[in-house]
Design an enzyme around this catalytic site. Structure first.
Site, PDB file in Angstrom:
ATOM      1  N   SER A 250       3.856   3.942  -2.797  1.00  0.00           N
ATOM      2  CA  SER A 250       4.975   3.789  -1.885  1.00  0.00           C
ATOM      3  C   SER A 250       6.193   4.605  -2.316  1.00  0.00           C
ATOM      4  CB  SER A 250       5.292   2.308  -1.753  1.00  0.00           C
ATOM      5  OG  SER A 250       5.900   2.082  -0.524  1.00  0.00           O
ATOM      6  N   LYS A 254       6.379   8.585  -3.521  1.00  0.00           N
ATOM      7  CA  LYS A 254       7.289   9.683  -3.137  1.00  0.00           C
ATOM      8  C   LYS A 254       7.794  10.356  -4.412  1.00  0.00           C
ATOM      9  CE  LYS A 254       9.372   6.488   0.293  1.00  0.00           C
ATOM     10  NZ  LYS A 254       8.509   6.289   1.419  1.00  0.00           N
ATOM     11  N   TRP A 341       3.330   1.563   8.930  1.00  0.00           N
ATOM     12  CA  TRP A 341       4.685   1.949   8.518  1.00  0.00           C
ATOM     13  C   TRP A 341       4.684   3.307   7.797  1.00  0.00           C
ATOM     14  CZ3 TRP A 341       9.383   0.302   9.692  1.00  0.00           C
ATOM     15  CH2 TRP A 341      10.448   0.505   8.808  1.00  0.00           C
ATOM     16  N   HIS A 391      -0.544  -2.399   2.720  1.00  0.00           N
ATOM     17  CA  HIS A 391       0.271  -1.530   1.884  1.00  0.00           C
ATOM     18  C   HIS A 391       0.224  -2.029   0.434  1.00  0.00           C
ATOM     19  CE1 HIS A 391       3.662   1.136   1.158  1.00  0.00           C
ATOM     20  NE2 HIS A 391       4.347   0.146   0.608  1.00  0.00           N
TER      21      HIS A 391
HETATM   22  C1  GTR Z   1       9.620   0.221   2.390  1.00  0.00           C
HETATM   23  C2  GTR Z   1      10.085   1.613   2.702  1.00  0.00           C
HETATM   24  C3  GTR Z   1       8.967   2.581   2.500  1.00  0.00           C
HETATM   25  C4  GTR Z   1       8.263   2.368   1.190  1.00  0.00           C
HETATM   26  C5  GTR Z   1       8.157   0.902   0.799  1.00  0.00           C
HETATM   27  C6  GTR Z   1       7.810   0.624  -0.659  1.00  0.00           C
HETATM   28  O1  GTR Z   1      10.542  -0.750   2.647  1.00  0.00           O
HETATM   29  O2  GTR Z   1      10.532   1.634   4.016  1.00  0.00           O
HETATM   30  O3  GTR Z   1       9.436   3.908   2.635  1.00  0.00           O
HETATM   31  O4  GTR Z   1       8.865   3.094   0.189  1.00  0.00           O
HETATM   32  O5  GTR Z   1       9.306   0.203   1.039  1.00  0.00           O
HETATM   33  O6  GTR Z   1       8.266   1.292  -1.574  1.00  0.00           O
HETATM   34  O7  GTR Z   1       7.075  -0.346  -0.865  1.00  0.00           O
END
Ligand code: GTR
Length: 415
Positions: A250, A254, A341, A391
Site C-alpha cells: 500500500s 508506493k 480502491w 487489501h
Molecule cells: C489508504 C490510501 C491508499 C493506501 C492505503 C494504505 O487510505 O488511500 O492510497 O495507501 O491507505 O496505505 O493502506
C-alpha cells in the site's frame, strides 16, 4: 478543448468502469526511438534521469544523498532466533551527529542454514518492529507510542501487542526459503500525519542534506529510509547486497517503488497493492484519485502535486513511467480482487506499459498477456497477480514473490 475530459465534474472516487472515460497517456519517449539499441541508449543517457527529475519536481520531492555522518550501532543480536532457524540483529541508524533523536531502528533476520550470503527482502512496516513477529527479543518502538499519544493513529496502533502484523511478514516462510528479511518502522522516519514532518528528520536534517523540509514529502522520506537500510545491508557479511529486493504494501508499496526508482543498488522491486500514487495509472479515473489522495494525505507528496488534483491530464508523466524506472531490474506488481480502491486493472496496465524499456534490454515483461484471472501470476521479468481477497499482503503474495525472486533474482535468466 474537444478532447480533454472534464475531470472537474468527475467524482473524487470512482468504482465504475463506465465512469473511467477516455484518457490519453504520455509516451515513454517524446520521439519514438528508431530501434531497440537507440531506445536503450536514449533511456540510459537522457530519458531516465529526466523522468526521475519530473517525478521529484512534481510529485514525490527530492531524494537526498546519504548523510555524511550516518552511523550504525548494534543494539541486540540473537544467533538462535526463531527456534534456531535465524540470526536476528537490531541496529540503530543515526542520521545526524548533532541530533541523536534522528534515527531509525532496523531489524534483520538471516536464515542460519545457508552456506552463502543471503538474498534479502527489505521493506518498511506500519506499526513498529515488534509487531512483525512475537519474538520477545524485539525492541518495542517508542515512536509508535508517540503516535498513539498524539491520537493520530486512527485507533490502529497498539504498542503493547507483539506480532500483530505477523501474517504480513511470514518470517518463518522466508527463512525456510533461504531469504533474509529486513525492516524498520516507517514512523521512525516520519510519523504519518499532516504535521508529522515537524518532529521528523525532514525538519531536523533537511538542512544538512542541502534541502528545505518542503523540498521532499513523506513518501520520499520513507523511500529514502529504505536506501539507508541498503547502506546498512551493504555492511553485513551474511547478506548478499547484490540481491536486495524491496517490497512494500500500500502506501509503503508506493515508497518501495520510489526507492527502487532512485536507488539502483536495489535489485528488484515488489509493489503490493500500492495503488494511486504507486503502480496505478493516475489518468485512469478509477478507485482513489489524485484529488482524493492529496486531500486525505496532504503530506505524502510535494505541494505542487495538488495542482494536478483535477488535471491529471497535465501531468508530464503517468505511473507506468515510474515503473519503467525500475527496468531492467525485475518488477512484480500485485493487486487484490476486492481492493478496487487501488485499481487492479490500472496497476496491471501500468506494469504492462513498461514493456518497450524491458524489450530494449532483450527482456520480456507482460507482453501479450491479458488481465489475468484471480490467483494466476503472469509475466516474466515483469510479473503481475491479483490475489483473491482484500487489501493486504498475505502468505499467498509472499509465496509468489519468493518464487519470482528464485527465478529472476537468484537464477537471473534472460527474459
Ligand atoms: C489508504 C490510501 C491508499 C493506501 C492505503 C494504505 O487510505 O488511500 O492510497 O495507501 O491507505 O496505505 O493502506
Amino acid at each position: 478543448s474537444c478532447c480533454i475530459p472534464s475531470f472537474a465534474q468527475k467524482p473524487v472516487y470512482n468504482e465504475l468502469e463506465f465512469n473511467v472515460g477516455p484518457y490519453e497517456l504520455p509516451t515513454l519517449f517524446k520521439k519514438e526511438p528508431a530501434n531497440k539499441e537507440e531506445m536503450r541508449n536514449t533511456w540510459e543517457k537522457k530519458r531516465r534521469a529526466y523522468l526521475l527529475k519530473l517525478f521529484k519536481d512534481n510529485m514525490y520531492g527530492q531524494f537526498p544523498r546519504k548523510p555524511k555522518t550516518m552511523r550504525i550501532e548494534l543494539q541486540h543480536s540473537n544467533p538462535q532466533a526463531l527456534q534456531g532457524k535465524a540470526t536476528s540483529k537490531q541496529v540503530r541508524c543515526y542520521f545526524s551527529k548533532a541530533d541523536s533523536s534522528v534515527y531509525m531502528d532496523v531489524i534483520i533476520y538471516i536464515p542460519n542454514h545457508l552456506a552463502q550470503p543471503a538474498p534479502v527482502f527489505m521493506g518498511l512496516n506500519f506499526k513498529g518492529n515488534h509487531t512483525i513477529h512475537n519474538d520477545p527479543d524485539i525492541i518495542i518502538s517508542k515512536r509508535n507510542k508517540d503516535l498513539l499519544l498524539l491520537n493520530k493513529d486512527n485507533g490502529k496502533t497498539d504498542p503493547n501487542l507483539r506480532g500483530t502484523q505477523a501474517e504480513r511478514w511470514e518470517l518463518e516462510h522466508a527463512m525456510a526459503k533461504g531469504y533474509a528479511v529486513a525492516t524498520a518502522y516507517y514512523g521512525d522516519l516520519e510519523l504519518d500525519h499532516a504535521e508529522g514532518w515537524k518532529q521528523s528528520l525532514r525538519s531536523k536534517i533537511s538542512k544538512e542534506l542541502g534541502l528545505k523540509p518542503q523540498d521532499w514529502a513523506a513518501l520520499s522520506v520513507w523511500a529514502w529510509g529504505l536506501s539507508r537500510i541498503v547502506d546498512y545491508l551493504e555492511t553485513e557479511d551474511r547478506i548478499d547486497a547484490s540481491r536486495i529486493l524491496v517490497t512494500g504494501h500500500s502506501r509503503l508499496g508506493k515508497a518501495a517503488i520510489w526507492a527502487g526508482a532512485n536507488d539502483t543498488r536495489i535489485a528488484a522491486v515488489i509493489s503490493n497493492n500500492s495503488g494511486e500514487g504507486g503502480a496505478a495509472l493516475s489518468r485512469r479515473w478509477f478507485g482513489e484519485t489524485i484529488h482524493r489522495i492529496n486531500t486525505s494525505f496532504p503530506h505524502w507528496f510535494v505541494e505542487k502535486y495538488k495542482f494536478y488534483n483535477n488535471r491529471p491530464y497535465l501531468l508530464p508523466f503517468d505511473q507506468h513511467m515510474l515503473l519503467a524506472l525500475v527496468a531492467p531490474r525485475p518488477l512484480y506488481v500485485a493487486s487484490a480482487t476486492e481492493d478496487l480502491w487501488a485499481d487492479p486493472l490500472g496497476e496491471f496496465l501500468s506494469a504492462q506499459l513498461t514493456e518497450p524499456i524491458y524489450n530494449s534490454y532483450g527482456l520480456r515483461g507482460l507482453q501479450g498477456v491479458s488481465f489475468p484471472a484471480p490467483d494466476t501470476p503472469v509475466g516474466h521479468v515483469v510479473h503481475y497477480h491479483r490475489r483473491t481477497g482484500k487489501h493486504n499482503i498475505l502468505l499467498y503474495d509472499w509465496q509468489q514473490y519468493i518464487a519470482f525472486a528464485d527465478q529472476y533474482v537468484i537464477a537471473k535468466p534472460e527474459g
